[in-house]
Design an enzyme around this catalytic site. Structure first.
Site, PDB file in Angstrom:
ATOM      1  N   HIS B 148       0.829  -1.196   0.000  1.00  0.00           N
ATOM      2  CA  HIS B 148       0.000   0.000   0.000  1.00  0.00           C
ATOM      3  C   HIS B 148       0.866   1.248   0.000  1.00  0.00           C
ATOM      4  O   HIS B 148       0.435   2.320   0.402  1.00  0.00           O
ATOM      5  CB  HIS B 148      -0.966  -0.006   1.185  1.00  0.00           C
ATOM      6  CG  HIS B 148      -1.602  -1.345   1.411  1.00  0.00           C
ATOM      7  ND1 HIS B 148      -1.093  -2.261   2.291  1.00  0.00           N
ATOM      8  CD2 HIS B 148      -2.659  -1.923   0.824  1.00  0.00           C
ATOM      9  CE1 HIS B 148      -1.811  -3.355   2.240  1.00  0.00           C
ATOM     10  NE2 HIS B 148      -2.767  -3.193   1.359  1.00  0.00           N
TER      11      HIS B 148
HETATM   12  S1  FES Z   1       1.949  -0.548   3.126  1.00  0.00           S
HETATM   13 FE1  FES Z   1       0.325  -1.884   3.697  1.00  0.00          FE
HETATM   14  S2  FES Z   1       1.415  -3.601   4.304  1.00  0.00           S
HETATM   15 FE2  FES Z   1       3.010  -2.260   3.816  1.00  0.00          FE
END
Ligand code: FES
Ligand code: HEM
Lengths: 435, 183
Positions: B148
């Protein structure tokens, strides 16, 4: 169901059983003569279709379990063995994997039917809430089932989703350790997910039983959303709806087997054919398609909620995302109590009709966003779509309660069916949506 | 409870005595149910053999300056990085006000050269990229989590993206100058 009012059966064998356990009387009452609105359209097929899919999942699941090994070292290979060596193993596995997708398709359409025609409204609130419980149980079951083949997506999906619970303040990390039975997703996790994946569908059967029981207390809603007023508005369930349901089930199953035979992996992800590796995360982790809208809502909350221009944060982005995701389902539970508009069916609610169709579009937009990497324009798009989802329930519905006009309701189902015939100079044997 | 009071005030006394019995019975039942439930819940927590696996020893000699290795500890990856002077300096010169999870580099290492951290993104648990020379290291020249989009700096501190905290530093001790025990 008092045995006093029971009418005797002619067949002596049936009569012998029924006088001791009135099961034939029950079946006849609930599925034989059961008075059912005569104006159903094809949206009313999906409850029966979902039931068939549930049975199918249990049958294929139990046969798969006869060959599957729930151990981190053997799970992946045992699934490959099912695919290559077990007689018809490939078929049973593909039926189960695609079956889950089609179960969700059926239930999502079923939920849309309930939304559009106002089936969640008084007196069917509890029926609807039981439906949401079914949806949650299905999600839990499908999630744990997807972990079992122990491929890369299984492993990392399980990691990301169990980690959601670490967002809970104070006890979050302890809950995650409890779920894992260790310090990461590992063999204990796989083992317990298998136990629960076996159990939950039977819990589902129980809740579906309650759901159908509640349905048979209130009786079915119908596309006009008005109550049945007497025998002229209804048909006996058998043979009218047993036939119509059978027809719908067959059409649905044809599409389902087409996927199962000709494109069995089209709904899955190729990375799940790579064995789980705890040291390498795949570049894009995506859940199964039926979770994508909720996954998009989870990722849409990229900001902390707090007092602006200070370091004071009430809800961190991570917790915010988790709350938004579960909130999206909690809103479904609240819906019967939020919506106070006097008409049930969207046919008589000009504004609601548009808003609910936009909600469907919104759901698809979220689904697309959830499948894309969380970068660029996908992030603001998912945020706008999440905003609409929430606004539908919390802003539009309350506004509609106050201001939305109600179109004139027909006096009864019977008369509506007849007047439709005379106006259009054709007989509506199937009074479906004109639009 | 004596008979006399019961006779003096049959209804009130009879009532409160019954209440007392109800309450004790219910309390007993609750304690009983709880003591049955606890084993059924606690069985899910890590078992003794899982806990027993919870230390790992690592020999650091083969790791050249600027290199990193990943070892397994409790089923999780642990990143061990032999940092260059430039990396250490960059980590130490960072203004604390720029950090989401404020921690100095000194607080995160025992010996400045060796950065030891759990290689698990504090967002939702993916393994960030940045260990291999060919990996993307993110905008802060440390690690980048592709799941993410979280960016970590040369000290493993969160700089950008959804993760709330810095990469965790496990308990570890230097057994000699070149071996550590994690856990
Ligand atoms: S940014 Fe969501 S798990 Fe690493
Ligand atoms: C395993 C999943 C499910 C099964 C097997 C199932 C089964 C059924 C069946 C057989 C009916 C009657 C036939 C029909 O009206 O189509 C029904 C009605 C209904 N279901 Fe479900 N259902 C499921 C999930 C859900 C969910 C998730 C919801 C809502 C969130 C829901 C809401 C309703 C409502 C409101 C009715 C009454 C509808 C009406 O008569 O208009 N159901 N269900």
């Amino acid at each position: 169901m008092g045995s006093g009012e029971r009418k005797p059966f002619e067949n002596p064998a049936i009569e012998w059983v029924d006088s001791r356990l009135p099961i034939f009387t029950l079946i006849n009452k609930e599925y034989g003569v059961f008075p059912t609105p005569k104006n159903f359209n094809y949206f009313w097929n999906f409850g029966a279709i979902a039931t068939v899919m549930l049975v199918l999942m249990i049958l294929t699941g139990i046969t798969l379990a006869m060959h599957y090994t729930p151990h981190a070292d053997y799970a992946f290979e045992s699934v490959e063995r099912i695919m290559r060596d077990v007689n018809f193993g490939w078929l049973i596995r593909y039926m189960h994997a695609n079956g889950a997708s089609f179960f969700f398709i059926a239930v999502y359409i079923h939920i849309f039917r309930g939304l559009y025609y106002g089936s969640y409204k008084q007196p069917r609130e509890l029926l609807w809430i039981l439906g949401v419980v079914i949806l949650l149980l299905m999600m839990a079951t499908a999630f744990m089932g997807y972990v079992l083949p122990w491929g890369q997506m299984s492993f990392w999906g399980a990691t990301v989703i169990t980690n959601l619970f670490s967002a809970i303040p104070l006890v979050g990390d302890d809950i995650v350790t409890l779920l894992w039975g260790g310090f990461s997703v590992d063999n204990p996790t796989l083992n317990r997910f298998f136990a629960l994946h076996y159990l939950l569908p039977f819990v589902l059967v129980g809740v579906v039983g309650l759901h159908v029981w509640a349905l048979h207390v209130t009786g079915s809603n119908n596309p006009l959303g008005i109550d049945t007023k007497g025998p002229q508005d209804t048909l006996p369930f058998h043979p009218y709806y047993t036939m119509k349901d059978t027809f719908g089930i067959l059409v649905f199953l044809i599409i389902y087997v087409a996927f199962t035979f000709f494109m069995p992996n089209s709904l899955g992800h190729p990375d799940n054919y790579i064995p789980a590796d705890p040291l390498v995360t795949p570049a894009h982790i995506v859940p199964e398609w039926y979770f994508l809208p909720f996954y998009a809502i989870l990722r849409a909350i990229t900001f902390d909620v707090g007092i602006p221009f200070t370091d004071i944060v009430f809800v961190e982005a991570k917790l915010g995302g988790v709350l938004a995701m579960f909130g999206a389902i909690a809103l479904l539970v609240a819906l019967p109590f939020l919506d106070k508009h006097p008409a049930r069916s969207a046919r008589f609610r000009p504004w609601f009709k548009i808003a609910v169709l936009v909600l469907v579009l919104d759901f698809f937009i979220l689904m697309v966003c959830g499948g894309k990497p969380a970068e660029g324009l996908w992030v603001p798009l998912a945020q706008v779509a999440t905003l609409y989802y929430y606004a539908f329930f919390l802003v539009l519905i309350p506004l509609f309660n106050k201001f939305e006009p109600r179109l004139d309701l027909p006096p009864s189902i019977h008369e509506a069916v007849l007047s439709c015939c005379s106006k259009k100079k054709q007989c509506c044997s199937h009074p479906t949506e004109a639009a | 409870m004596s008979d006399t009071t019961q006779q003096d005030n049959p209804h009130g006394e009879e009532g409160s005595r019954r209440d007392f019995l109800y309450l004790t019975a219910a309390a007993f039942g609750a304690v009983g149910a709880g003591s049955v439930a606890w084993p059924l819940i606690h069985q899910m927590n890590p078992a003794a053999d899982t806990l027993a696996l919870s230390t790992t020893e690592v020999d650091l000699t083969p790791i050249e300056k600027g290199q990193a290795i990943t070892v397994m500890w409790r089923g999780k990856p642990v990143f061990i990085r032999h940092r260059t002077e430039a990396e250490i300096e960059a980590a130490r010169n960072t203004d604390l006000a720029d950090l989401r999870d404020k921690q100095t580099d000194e607080d995160r290492v025992q010996k400045a050269e060796w950065l030891v951290m759990v290689g698990i993104c504090t967002h939702l648990g993916c393994v960030p990229l940045g260990q291999k020379p060919s990996d993307i290291k993110g905008e802060y020249n440390g690690w980048f989590c592709p799941c993410h989009g979280s960016h970590y700096d040369e000290s493993g501190r969160i700089r950008k993206g959804p993760a709330p905290t810095n990469l965790a530093v496990p308990d570890y001790t230097f057994l000699t100058d070149t071996t550590i025990r994690i856990g």
